[in-house]
Scaffold this motif. Structure first.
Motif: not given
Ligand code: SF4
Ligand code: SF4
Length: 300
Positions: A185-190
């Motif tokens: 999730g964090l990677e996708m948001l970034t």
């Protein structure tokens, strides 16, 4: 106000008017939460479901739960009274990504009436990857993920179970899945340019030293802030930890950890955990002025 030296100018441009992120802005801009998302898909040992999620709010309080339409009316009523209102957040009282239909309906209805309001959510991350594209489409520009571990072994002491893809998982498997979904999730948001802050609950003897490792992982994946919050352990609230006598950190222990993390993803020190239905300038809560019974049926 001045940009901190170590902050990317593009990030600063996005957060300088955000009361939760800029120490300056929180004197001039107001935020509000609407408690539209009561359901949650994981169990944290520090949580008692009767009260607000500890992701982004002060645990141990009960917020007034609203339907998306009630939330829309409340936001308009507040916007009419509080001209500094710039941010609408959904922080539970359960999980904003798991209770997704209500979160999405609320954001759609509110932004139809108040197109320039900034939207943000907080989440435990498990359901987050399923909704990142929609978050980007809805112009949600800030997300908070609560990440308490990057080692599933440690996770087993924090999360007794998760509910994922129609099934309950326990033990190591539960924490392994949660960890992978949080990182994804964090990677996708970034990758989509959505600013992401990480909240961690400091639990002495469980994840306190480990949060240094968490800080490294989230910084590498683009988190722009890392906020460490103390566990508030209160047996009166009947949390699992409360029952087993888990204590919260002492103020000095919290500060010592924050000092060690200072070099990592920029640490947020001015955060005051607010209620899932907080209204107003930070540090001020006018929520009680805007309970449902005080809001007219028709607002324009
Ligand atoms: Fe409670 Fe929030 Fe954890 Fe869900 S994510 S169990 S609501 S603290
Ligand atoms: Fe601020 Fe977090 Fe609430 Fe958004 S969800 S308004 S960042 S406290």
């Amino acid at each position: 106000s001045a940009k901190p030296d170590d902050m990317d100018p593009a990030v600063w441009e996005k957060i300088k008017d955000h009361p939760c992120y800029s120490e300056e802005a929180h004197h001039y801009f107001a935020r509000m939460h609407v408690a539209v998302a009561p359901a949650c898909n994981i169990q944290c040992n520090y949580c008692n479901r009767k009260y607000d999620c500890a992701n982004e709010s002060r645990p141990g309080v009960v917020s007034e739960k609203l339907t998306p339409d009630q939330a829309r009316r409340k936001v308009i009523a507040v916007a009419n009274e509080v001209p500094q209102l710039s941010v609408l957040g959904i922080a539970g009282p359960g999980d904003a990504c798991y209770d997704w239909k209500k979160t999405r309906a609320t954001f759609e209805e509110v932004s139809r009436d108040i197109p320039d309001i900034k939207l943000c959510i907080s989440t435990n991350g498990l359901a987050l990857p399923d909704h990142v594209d929609e978050l980007a489409e809805m112009n949600v520009d800030h997300v908070t993920i609560t990440i308490n571990m990057v080692d599933p072994e440690i996770g087993t002491k924090i999360y007794p179970w998760i509910f994922y893809r129609n099934r309950r998982y326990t033990g190591l498997e539960a924490s392994q899945i949660l960890h992978e979904r949080q990182m994804l999730g964090l990677e996708m948001l970034t990758a989509r340019g959505i600013l992401t802050k990480i909240n961690s609950v400091m639990i002495p003897g469980v994840n306190d030293e480990h949060l240094i490792e968490v800080n490294k992982w989230v910084k590498e994946r683009g988190a722009f802030l890392h906020n460490v919050m103390p566990l508030i352990s209160d047996p009166a609230h009947g949390t699992h930890f409360g029952l087993t006598g888990q204590r919260g950190p002492k103020a000095m222990e919290l500060k010592a950890l924050q000092d060690k993390l200072e070099g990592g993803a920029k640490l947020m020190r001015h955060c005051r955990q607010c209620r899932a239905d907080a209204v107003g300038l930070l540090g001020e809560d006018r929520g009680q002025e805007f309970t449902l019974d005080q809001i007219p049926e028709e607002v324009t």
